[in-house]
Design a protein around this motif. Structure first.
Motif, PDB file in Angstrom:
ATOM      1  N   CYS A  86       0.884  -1.221   0.156  1.00 46.70           N
ATOM      2  CA  CYS A  86       0.108  -0.178  -0.014  1.00 46.70           C
ATOM      3  C   CYS A  86       0.765   1.198  -0.016  1.00 46.70           C
ATOM      4  CB  CYS A  86      -0.836  -0.111   1.150  1.00 46.70           C
ATOM      5  SG  CYS A  86      -2.339  -1.222   1.290  1.00 46.70           S
ATOM      6  N   TYR A  87       0.465   2.502  -0.746  1.00 48.02           N
ATOM      7  CA  TYR A  87       1.080   3.512  -0.691  1.00 48.02           C
ATOM      8  C   TYR A  87       0.422   4.808  -0.138  1.00 48.02           C
ATOM      9  CZ  TYR A  87       3.611   0.424  -3.765  1.00 48.02           C
ATOM     10  OH  TYR A  87       4.328  -0.503  -4.298  1.00 48.02           O
ATOM     11  N   ARG A  88      -0.792   4.430   0.515  1.00 47.62           N
ATOM     12  CA  ARG A  88      -1.610   5.592   0.889  1.00 47.62           C
ATOM     13  C   ARG A  88      -2.189   5.048   2.384  1.00 47.62           C
ATOM     14  NH1 ARG A  88      -6.304   5.833  -1.509  1.00 47.62           N
ATOM     15  NH2 ARG A  88      -5.900   3.943  -2.706  1.00 47.62           N
ATOM     16  N   PRO A  89      -2.277   6.041   3.131  1.00 49.11           N
ATOM     17  CA  PRO A  89      -2.522   5.663   4.546  1.00 49.11           C
ATOM     18  C   PRO A  89      -4.242   5.282   4.708  1.00 49.11           C
ATOM     19  CG  PRO A  89      -1.482   7.620   4.698  1.00 49.11           C
ATOM     20  CD  PRO A  89      -1.463   7.352   3.216  1.00 49.11           C
ATOM     21  N   GLU A  90      -4.905   5.780   3.696  1.00 44.80           N
ATOM     22  CA  GLU A  90      -6.186   5.616   3.497  1.00 44.80           C
ATOM     23  C   GLU A  90      -6.600   4.253   2.775  1.00 44.80           C
ATOM     24  OE1 GLU A  90      -5.484   8.452   0.142  1.00 44.80           O
ATOM     25  OE2 GLU A  90      -4.702   8.114   2.376  1.00 44.80           O
ATOM     26  N   ALA A  91      -5.754   3.474   2.486  1.00 42.87           N
ATOM     27  CA  ALA A  91      -5.821   2.353   1.616  1.00 42.87           C
ATOM     28  C   ALA A  91      -6.782   1.359   2.468  1.00 42.87           C
ATOM     29  CB  ALA A  91      -4.768   1.564   1.307  1.00 42.87           C
ATOM     30  N   ALA A  92      -7.557   0.711   1.761  1.00 45.09           N
ATOM     31  CA  ALA A  92      -8.696  -0.222   2.712  1.00 45.09           C
ATOM     32  C   ALA A  92      -8.346  -1.625   2.487  1.00 45.09           C
ATOM     33  CB  ALA A  92     -10.239   0.095   2.024  1.00 45.09           C
ATOM     34  N   LEU A  93      -8.481  -2.547   3.275  1.00 41.60           N
ATOM     35  CA  LEU A  93      -8.223  -3.993   3.035  1.00 41.60           C
ATOM     36  C   LEU A  93      -9.114  -4.495   2.254  1.00 41.60           C
ATOM     37  CD1 LEU A  93      -6.418  -6.386   3.999  1.00 41.60           C
ATOM     38  CD2 LEU A  93      -8.162  -6.579   5.928  1.00 41.60           C
ATOM     39  N   GLY A  94      -8.928  -5.301   1.193  1.00 43.76           N
ATOM     40  CA  GLY A  94      -9.963  -5.935   0.379  1.00 43.76           C
ATOM     41  C   GLY A  94     -10.634  -7.094   0.951  1.00 43.76           C
ATOM     42  N   LYS A  95     -11.767  -7.387   0.858  1.00 45.76           N
ATOM     43  CA  LYS A  95     -12.640  -7.981   1.820  1.00 45.76           C
ATOM     44  C   LYS A  95     -12.043  -9.505   1.439  1.00 45.76           C
ATOM     45  CE  LYS A  95     -16.778  -5.283   1.622  1.00 45.76           C
ATOM     46  NZ  LYS A  95     -18.351  -5.179   1.095  1.00 45.76           N
ATOM     47  N   GLU A  96     -11.562  -9.913   0.504  1.00 37.56           N
ATOM     48  CA  GLU A  96     -11.275 -11.358   0.456  1.00 37.56           C
ATOM     49  C   GLU A  96      -9.749 -11.604   0.682  1.00 37.56           C
ATOM     50  OE1 GLU A  96     -13.548 -13.579  -0.640  1.00 37.56           O
ATOM     51  OE2 GLU A  96     -14.990 -11.924  -0.684  1.00 37.56           O
ATOM     52  N   THR A  97      -9.017 -10.511   1.285  1.00 36.90           N
ATOM     53  CA  THR A  97      -7.693 -10.920   1.422  1.00 36.90           C
ATOM     54  C   THR A  97      -7.371 -11.947   2.263  1.00 36.90           C
ATOM     55  OG1 THR A  97      -7.247  -8.708   0.815  1.00 36.90           O
ATOM     56  CG2 THR A  97      -5.446  -9.812   2.110  1.00 36.90           C
ATOM     57  N   TYR A  98      -8.004 -11.649   3.502  1.00 36.92           N
ATOM     58  CA  TYR A  98      -7.708 -12.976   4.694  1.00 36.92           C
ATOM     59  C   TYR A  98      -8.441 -14.241   4.165  1.00 36.92           C
ATOM     60  CZ  TYR A  98      -7.699 -15.232   8.901  1.00 36.92           C
ATOM     61  OH  TYR A  98      -7.640 -16.272   9.936  1.00 36.92           O
ATOM     62  N   ALA A  99      -9.460 -14.028   3.557  1.00 40.70           N
ATOM     63  CA  ALA A  99     -10.167 -15.298   3.316  1.00 40.70           C
ATOM     64  C   ALA A  99      -9.249 -16.244   2.179  1.00 40.70           C
ATOM     65  CB  ALA A  99     -11.641 -15.082   2.786  1.00 40.70           C
ATOM     66  N   ARG A 100      -8.811 -15.463   1.369  1.00 34.90           N
ATOM     67  CA  ARG A 100      -7.917 -16.310   0.167  1.00 34.90           C
ATOM     68  C   ARG A 100      -6.584 -16.760   0.738  1.00 34.90           C
ATOM     69  NH1 ARG A 100      -9.036 -12.153  -4.736  1.00 34.90           N
ATOM     70  NH2 ARG A 100     -11.115 -12.925  -5.492  1.00 34.90           N
ATOM     71  N   ALA A 101      -5.976 -15.769   1.758  1.00 30.63           N
ATOM     72  CA  ALA A 101      -4.797 -16.359   2.458  1.00 30.63           C
ATOM     73  C   ALA A 101      -5.027 -17.375   3.235  1.00 30.63           C
ATOM     74  CB  ALA A 101      -4.222 -15.049   3.313  1.00 30.63           C
TER      75      ALA A 101
END
Length: 261
Positions: A86-101
C-alpha cells in the motif's frame, strides 16, 4: 537559519562524479555486521573483499526476497504469500484478502514484517478481525503471510553455516511463545546435526550466497522447513550451548578465502 558544514568523514560513503567514494582507512577486507546496505554496496564497489556481501545481506534482511531465493534454489520452506503493498494511509483492506490467504495457508497463519529482527514483527493471526487490526498498523510497510507450522510451535533449530559448511546446531525452545528466539526469552541447547538437517541448512546458505549465516529451521510434519536465513546472526547463545568457537571458525574461513584456498 544557519547551515552546518559537516566534515567529509561524517559521511563514510558518497558519490562523486561517476564513482562511489568511501573512506576505508587502509584495511584489506571487511567483515560486515551491520544492516546499512548502502555503505556495504559502496565498499564492494571499491573492490574490497566483504564478508557477507551486498546480495546476501539484501536477501536476508528482506524476508520476502529471502523466501524467493530459497524457492528458486528448491529449499523446503513453509507456504508463503506476499502481503499487498500500500502507498496511501487511507488504503482499505480488500474483503477477500484474509479469506483467500487462510484458504491457501490455513488458520491460524503467520504475518511477518519483512525487515524485522529478533522475533519482533512476527505475528500469529487467528481470524479476520485480528488480521484487519494488524493490517492497519503495518499496511504501509513490506510484509508477508506464511503457513503456521504447528508441529514447531515454540521450538526451532538454529544451524550456523560458515563457508558453505554447517558447523553445528542448537535447538531453541520457548515455553510460552510460538516464537523460539533466545532474544525473546527462549532457551537453547545443542542439537544433533544429522544429514537431512545439514543438507537443508547448507542449501539455504548457498541460496543466499552467504559466507556466514544462521539458518533457522522448523520441524515440519514431513521434514525440516527453513524459516529464514540470518546474514548477521548473533552466536553468543550458540557458542554457549554447543561449545563451538564460531568466531574462530569464521576467522579461519575468511583467511582461507583471502588466500584463495
Amino acid at each position: 537559519a544557519e547551515a552546518e558544514i559537516l566534515p567529509t568523514d561524517t559521511f563514510p560513503a558518497r558519490i562523486e562524479g561517476n564513482r562511489a567514494q568511501i573512506s576505508l582507512n587502509g584495511y584489506d577486507f571487511c567483515v560486515f555486521l551491520d544492516k546499512d546496505r548502502y555503505i556495504l554496496r559502496a565498499i564492494e564497489q571499491t573492490g574490497m573483499p566483504v564478508f557477507n556481501g551486498y546480495r546476501t545481506v539484501s536477501l536476508c534482511d528482506d524476508k520476502m526476497l529471502g523466501a524467493l531465493a530459497l524457492a528458486e534454489a528448491g529449499v523446503p520452506q513453509p507456504k508463503t504469500l506476499p502481503g499487498p503493498l500500500c502507498y496511501r494511509p487511507e488504503a482499505a483492506l480488500g474483503k477477500e484478502t484474509y479469506a483467500r490467504a487462510a484458504a491457501y495457508l490455513g488458520e491460524p497463519l503467520i504475518v511477518k514484517e519483512n525487515n524485522s529482527s529478533l522475533g519482533a514483527g512476527v505475528h500469529l493471526i487467528a481470524g479476520e478481525e485480528e488480521f484487519a487490526a494488524l493490517w492497519e498498523r503495518i499496511k504501509l510497510r513490506s510484509w508477508l503471510m506464511q503457513e503456521y507450522i504447528a508441529e514447531s510451535r515454540g521450538r526451532d533449530v538454529r544451524v550456523i553455516v560458515i563457508g558453505g559448511r554447517a558447523i553445528g546446531a542448537m535447538q531453541r525452545t520457548s515455553a510460552g511463545d510460538f516464537r523460539s528466539n533466545v532474544a525473546a526469552g527462549g532457551s537453547a541447547a545443542a542439537f544433533p546435526l544429522g544429514e537431512e538437517l545439514r543438507a537443508v541448512a547448507e542449501g539455504a546458505a548457498r541460496a543466499v550466497g552467504a559466507h556466514f549465516c544462521g539458518v533457522d529451521v522448523l520441524f515440519g510434519k514431513n521434514g525440516y522447513l527453513v524459516c529464514e536465513v540470518n546474514a548477521n546472526a548473533f552466536f553468543g547463545a550458540f557458542e554457549k550451548a554447543t561449545g563451538i568457537n564460531v568466531a574462530r571458525a569464521y576467522a579461519e574461513h575468511i583467511l582461507a578465502a583471502l588466500r584463495g584456498a
